[in-house]
Design a protein around this motif. Structure first.
Motif, PDB file in Angstrom:
ATOM      1  N   THR A  50       0.843  -1.206   0.000  1.00 18.59           N
ATOM      2  CA  THR A  50       0.000   0.000   0.000  1.00 18.59           C
ATOM      3  C   THR A  50       0.877   1.254   0.000  1.00 18.59           C
ATOM      4  O   THR A  50       0.607   2.213  -0.723  1.00 18.59           O
ATOM      5  CB  THR A  50      -0.917  -0.008   1.245  1.00 18.59           C
ATOM      6  N   GLY A  51       1.946   1.231   0.802  1.00 13.63           N
ATOM      7  CA  GLY A  51       2.849   2.377   0.883  1.00 13.63           C
ATOM      8  C   GLY A  51       3.518   2.672  -0.458  1.00 13.63           C
ATOM      9  O   GLY A  51       3.622   3.838  -0.865  1.00 13.63           O
ATOM     10  N   GLU A  90      -2.086   6.724   1.972  1.00 16.47           N
ATOM     11  CA  GLU A  90      -2.322   5.278   2.092  1.00 16.47           C
ATOM     12  C   GLU A  90      -3.809   4.997   2.289  1.00 16.47           C
ATOM     13  O   GLU A  90      -4.330   4.006   1.774  1.00 16.47           O
ATOM     14  CB  GLU A  90      -1.502   4.704   3.253  1.00 16.47           C
TER      15      GLU A  90
END
Lengths: 210, 101
Positions: free
Chosen positions: A172-173, A183
């Motif tokens: 996600t980052g 995020e």
């Protein structure tokens, strides 16, 4: 004058070159190794770029740019990750650069495919009398093409997040950094994209298509 | 007869989901991603699973959601191993020309 045809030569035994050996030869600009390296990698790279960009010309641009970066940065490749992993990261970044450059600001709505609830907050979901498992569906030759076509229906803002997270296996980052989003925003888009895709694939999973 | 029964069931669900430790389907939806990513704290995870036990709609929804994810990954992933044998020669030539420039 010797008119005889040359003796047929036995096929040249290919000595497998180690990854670090290949990188050394690429750094040195070995023409044969470079040509082989490009031919070996160009097809998977084009497939990845197509998945992100959905446009052949843009995908080719991304692959060309990625190779320029790869050759230009070989000296900084330290072998901490595999060569292909390193190349994949560069390629995705290049594809996203092309994506951002060509992206239209107007994103279509995804609302029509999102879950529906009544006034009590209860889900409205037709009963699943028939449910075909992914294993059953993937045995049919048309399934993959059908799924790919449904993914292509998603607006870019959602589709790209889905492809990067679920297919290219970025965190996600990493997706947030690459797309310059928070995020939390990546998570919202990912869930909406998956929920919309569930709706789009419903006829297939219910056994009503293919 | 079917429509009124559905309404009564929905009303019961609507009331039940307001009880302590219960959530509505709408609230359940907000937890789906975190549940699948195994990011739900234990307490919320218990509440999520309790809702799954009592709600047929959300059970079936989640099953189809996960099936759709599996189909997506399998369909696009294997594409890579199924790559065409023909190499795009024009692109290879362009890349090599840029390398040699």
């Amino acid at each position: 004058m010797n008119a005889c045809l040359p003796e047929p030569q036995p096929p040249r035994e290919e000595t497998p070159v180690s990854e670090s050996g290949e990188v050394e030869l690429l750094r040195a600009g070995n023409a044969a190794v470079t040509a082989d390296f490009v031919r070996t990698n160009v097809t998977w790279m084009l497939a990845v770029a197509r998945r992100i960009l959905r446009d052949e010309g843009h995908a080719e641009d991304a692959v060309q740019n990625a190779f320029v970066k790869i050759f230009g940065n070989l000296d900084s490749f330290e072998g901490r990750s595999g060569l292909k992993t390193w190349m994949h990261r560069i390629l995705v970044n290049e594809a996203l650069t092309v994506f951002r450059r060509n992206r239209t600001q107007k994103d279509e709505s995804i609302d029509e495919w999102l879950p529906v609830f009544d006034d009590n907050g209860c889900r409205i979901e037709a009963p699943w009398a028939n449910f075909e498992t992914p294993e059953q569906l993937l045995q049919r030759t048309q399934t993959k093409a059908h799924v790919a076509a449904q993914i292509d229906k998603l607006p870019d803002a959602y589709r790209v997040v889905l492809v990067l997270r679920d297919i290219e296996e970025m965190t996600t980052g990493e997706v947030a950094n690459a797309l310059e989003l928070s995020e939390a925003n990546v998570k919202v888009r990912l869930h909406r994209a998956r929920a919309a895709l569930k709706k789009l694939l419903e006829p297939l999973i219910r056994g009503q298509e293919l | 007869m079917t429509a009124p029964r559905k309404t009564i069931k929905r009303r019961i669900h609507g009331t039940m989901f307001k009880l302590p430790l219960m959530i509505t389907c709408n609230e359940f939806e907000d937890f789906v991603l975190a549940y699948l990513e195994e990011e739900l704290p234990a307490h919320q995870c218990t509440i999520f699973k309790m809702h799954l036990k009592v709600c047929r709609e959300c059970r079936e929804y989640l099953r189809a959601y996960e099936a759709s994810m599996t189909l997506t990954k399998a369909s696009l992933k294997t594409e890579e191993t199924d790559l065409p044998e023909s190499v795009p020669q024009d692109l290879v030539a362009a890349v090599l020309a840029a390398r040699n420039a």
